[in-house]
Design an enzyme around this catalytic site. Structure first.
Site, short mmCIF file in Angstrom:
data_model
loop_
_atom_site.label_atom_id
_atom_site.label_comp_id
_atom_site.label_asym_id
_atom_site.label_seq_id
_atom_site.Cartn_x
_atom_site.Cartn_y
_atom_site.Cartn_z
N SER A 1 0.81 -1.22 0.00
CA SER A 1 0.00 0.00 0.00
C SER A 1 0.85 1.27 0.00
CB SER A 1 -0.88 -0.03 1.26
OG SER A 1 -1.24 1.28 1.64
N GLY A 2 0.47 2.21 -0.88
CA GLY A 2 1.17 3.48 -0.92
C GLY A 2 0.95 4.27 0.36
N LEU A 3 -0.28 4.23 0.86
CA LEU A 3 -0.58 4.93 2.11
C LEU A 3 0.27 4.38 3.25
CD1 LEU A 3 -2.32 6.79 3.91
CD2 LEU A 3 -3.96 4.90 4.11
N ASP B 1 1.08 10.58 1.85
CA ASP B 1 0.75 9.75 0.68
C ASP B 1 0.58 10.65 -0.55
OD1 ASP B 1 0.04 7.61 -0.89
OD2 ASP B 1 -1.98 7.38 -0.06
N ASP C 1 0.97 -0.91 -5.05
CA ASP C 1 0.17 0.28 -5.30
C ASP C 1 1.13 1.30 -5.92
OD1 ASP C 1 -1.20 2.64 -5.15
OD2 ASP C 1 -1.41 2.64 -2.95
N ASP D 1 0.63 4.06 -7.40
CA ASP D 1 0.07 5.42 -7.54
C ASP D 1 -0.26 5.71 -9.01
OD1 ASP D 1 0.20 5.72 -4.84
OD2 ASP D 1 2.06 6.86 -4.82
N GLU E 1 -3.36 4.26 -10.84
CA GLU E 1 -4.66 4.92 -10.77
C GLU E 1 -4.70 6.10 -11.74
OE1 GLU E 1 -3.66 5.42 -6.59
OE2 GLU E 1 -4.30 7.49 -6.70
N LYS F 1 0.06 12.52 -6.74
CA LYS F 1 -1.31 12.18 -6.35
C LYS F 1 -1.57 12.51 -4.88
CE LYS F 1 -1.80 9.14 -3.94
NZ LYS F 1 -2.12 7.78 -3.52
N ASN G 1 -4.01 10.98 -1.56
CA ASN G 1 -4.78 9.81 -1.15
C ASN G 1 -6.26 10.02 -1.47
OD1 ASN G 1 -6.50 8.28 1.07
ND2 ASN G 1 -4.59 7.17 0.73
N SER G 2 -6.90 8.94 -1.88
CA SER G 2 -8.29 9.02 -2.36
C SER G 2 -9.27 9.50 -1.30
CB SER G 2 -8.73 7.64 -2.85
OG SER G 2 -7.85 7.19 -3.84
N ARG H 1 -6.59 1.20 -11.98
CA ARG H 1 -7.51 1.60 -10.89
C ARG H 1 -8.31 2.82 -11.31
NH1 ARG H 1 -5.27 2.98 -4.87
NH2 ARG H 1 -6.52 4.84 -4.44
N HIS I 1 -12.52 1.72 -7.16
CA HIS I 1 -12.42 2.31 -5.83
C HIS I 1 -13.67 3.13 -5.52
CE1 HIS I 1 -10.44 2.77 -2.20
NE2 HIS I 1 -9.54 3.70 -2.47
C1 SPV Z 1 -3.43 2.56 -0.50
O1 SPV Z 1 -3.55 1.64 0.29
O2 SPV Z 1 -2.46 3.30 -0.56
C2 SPV Z 1 -4.50 2.83 -1.43
C3 SPV Z 1 -5.85 2.45 -1.09
O3 SPV Z 1 -4.23 3.40 -2.45
S1 SPV Z 1 -6.60 3.83 -0.43
O4 SPV Z 1 -5.81 4.32 0.63
O5 SPV Z 1 -7.89 3.33 -0.03
O6 SPV Z 1 -6.73 4.81 -1.49
MG MG Z 2 -2.48 4.31 -2.46
#
Ligand code: SPV
Ligand code: MG
Length: 546
Positions: free
Chosen positions: A48-50, A60, A87, A89, A116, A122, A124-125, A161, A192
């Site tokens: 996971s990027g986060l 992130d 992930d 990004d 994505e 980017k 975070n979503s 994504r 997502h």
């Molecule tokens: C991550 O885990 O970094 C994601 C998923 O991209 S989210 O944080 O839900 O966007």
């Molecule tokens: Mg991410």
């Protein structure tokens, strides 16, 4: 012949995408967390990027560079045998950065990447998502194409994504993009949503799965916000992979906060100890045992390095002027002190830890990397007393040596190869010695030296400077080797003998006689010549010619 070929990580990931059940990926952000995910039973990992950015202490927002993320992935991949979906990004740039990313991920053992359709850098979503611009469809499709064209392993997967729901768009925008990304070569789509219910996902899946089989690919979801939805709902919607996206980093944050707070407040570990894993568990996760086994295989054997205790307190007054200011152990033979020659012999074998017990003119006794012990009562005490001063160092396999002997190298080599607990090097050719000074350690043995039959069974019966000539079978040269058990026997014998009133006057032969009297066998390894003990000028001349 049957060969069972292990599946590559890329093949394993493909199998998850093609599974007829819903499969699960669990988040990890480090080698350690990745390993924990695999041990828990998961078949794949979400890098996971986060979580990776959080673990690195940054946001992130592409604050960690792509190579820093790659480094983390490499640790994760090395620590595990299951596939990793990174992930990625937005692919860290345009199509060109994307294909280079794929190239490097393949090299590091990462099975798949997800990108994505947003803009670099980017966000975070879940942060102000509706203000986040989406990527141009054609630009993003080109990026997917470049990734697919760039991969060398045909099983490497690219997951596209879609962030349109997140950015506030509807199903039409999603489907239009999904078709374009599939067309560009995406192996799966990650849909997502930030809703607390799965409605968007279900709606998309429903519409998507109307497509003919050859016009659609598997769907992946991240139910972080609609976490209360039962997995069965996803299964029914035909979702192939569910990602539990950030729960290890969140779990560890809680655990670390509580632990740090508690230790800070209590200034004590007492109440924390049982709440954290034992250090042994850390070692297990690091596979510390494998290293220990490898060390056995590849390093010089640890247990094999042994200690020598050199008894060198005596002046050696028969050497006259030569020992006016220094003890005989420091008398030079062909330009080098006897002690230095001895130490060189020892170090060339596996005797690395050298202890010298000095007495007379102790300041003149020097050698590098040696432990010195002093017998300041050297004038009124014997060899055994000198040895006993190193009592604490009597442990493990050991060589006990006089400090005034010169011998051929093979004698030490052979002595070290002996396996008995206590072994003495004994010269069977003692009679060829040109002069006697009354200090010789003569020995009687269980049987005389014989060239014709084995000497394995020869043991010491008595050692003394005075023995009836017909009972003498050899002369101890001043080298004794003991196993760890033999050393313990020697140590115990010294402790017993310390009770004797005449202890300070005793010699090493008294020690061996005591050990024999206790029914401990003392093995004899016969040699014939090839050594000199330097007691007087005569000996010194022989030593120079040696
Ligand atoms: C991550 O885990 O970094 C994601 C998923 O991209 S989210 O944080 O839900 O966007
Ligand atoms: Mg991410």
């Amino acid at each position: 012949m049957w060969m069972i070929q292990a599946m590559t990580k890329t093949q394993q990931f493909r199998q998850l995408l093609q599974s007829d059940r819903t499969e699960f990926l669990m988040e990890a952000h480090s080698g350690l967390s990745a390993k924990i995910v695999e041990e828990a039973g998961f078949k794949g990992i979400w890098a996971s990027g986060l979580s990776i950015s959080a673990a690195l202490g940054v946001r992130d927002n592409n604050e960690a560079s792509w190579t820093q993320v790659l480094e983390v992935c490499e640790f994760m991949s090395d620590a595990t045998t299951i596939p990793i979906l990174l992930d990625g990004d937005t692919g860290y740039g345009n199509f060109n950065n994307m294909r280079r990313l794929v190239h490097k991920l393949e090299q590091r053992g990462v099975a798949a990447v997800c990108i994505e359709d947003k803009l670099f850098p980017k966000t975070n979503s879940f942060i102000e998502s509706e203000q986040q611009p989406l990527a141009d469809v054609d630009e993003f499709a080109g990026k997917i194409k470049a990734a697919k064209d760039g991969q060398s392993d045909p099983d490497f997967s690219v997951v596209a994504r879609l962030e349109a729901f997140i950015a506030g768009w509807g199903l039409d925008e999603m489907l239009w993009r999904a078709d374009a990304y599939y067309e560009a070569g995406a192996d799966a789509l990650l849909i997502h949503s930030k809703k607390s219910t799965p409605e968007q996902i279900i709606a998309f899946a429903h519409a998507w799965n109307q497509r003919p089989v050859d016009q659609r690919c598997p769907l992946v979801i991240v139910p972080t916000t609609y976490y209360s939805t039962p997995v069965q709902t996803f299964e029914e919607a035909g979702i192939k992979i569910v990602i539990w996206a950030n729960h290890n980093v969140r779990a560890s944050i809680r655990a670390m906060q509580e632990t740090s707070r508690q230790i800070f407040q209590e200034q004590s570990l007492i109440r924390v100890e049982d709440r954290v894993v034992p250090v042994k568990e850390v070692f297990r996760l690091q596979n510390a045992d494998e290293l220990l086994a490898a060390e056995e295989r590849y390093l010089p054997r640890r247990g094999e390095s042994l200690r020598a205790i050199v008894v060198a307190a005596a002046r050696g007054s028969d050497l006259r002027d030569l020992t006016q200011a220094k003890p005989k152990t420091m008398v030079s033979v062909n330009g080098r002190p006897i002690l230095h020659r001895l130490i060189e012999h020892f170090r060339r074998e596996r005797v690395k830890d050298i202890v010298v017990v000095r007495g007379f003119a102790k300041d003149e006794v020097h050698a590098p990397d040696v432990t010195f012990v002093d017998n300041d009562a050297f004038e009124t005490t014997g060899e055994l007393y000198t040895l006993s001063l190193a009592q604490k160092l009597l442990e493990g396999e050991l060589i006990i040596s006089y400090g005034d002997i010169i011998f051929r190298k093979y004698i030490l080599t052979n002595l070290l190869a002996e396996e008995d607990d206590i072994v003495l090097a004994v010269d069977a050719a003692w009679q060829q010695r040109p002069n006697f000074n009354g200090l010789e350690d003569f020995v009687s043995t269980s049987q005389p030296y014989s060239r014709t039959y084995g000497e394995d069974e020869v043991f010491l019966t008595r050692m003394d400077t005075k023995l009836p000539v017909h009972t003498i079978n050899g002369e101890w040269i001043g080298l004794c080797k003991t196993s760890a058990k033999g050393t313990a026997i020697v140590k115990a014998a010294i402790e017993e003998m310390q009770q004797r009133e005449d202890f300070r006057a005793l010699q090493l032969y008294d020690l061996f006689n005591h050990i024999v009297s206790q029914n401990h066998p003392v093995r004899v390894m016969f040699i014939t010549g090839h050594w000199v003990d330097v007691d007087n000028l005569h000996d010194l001349a022989r030593a120079q010619a040696f």
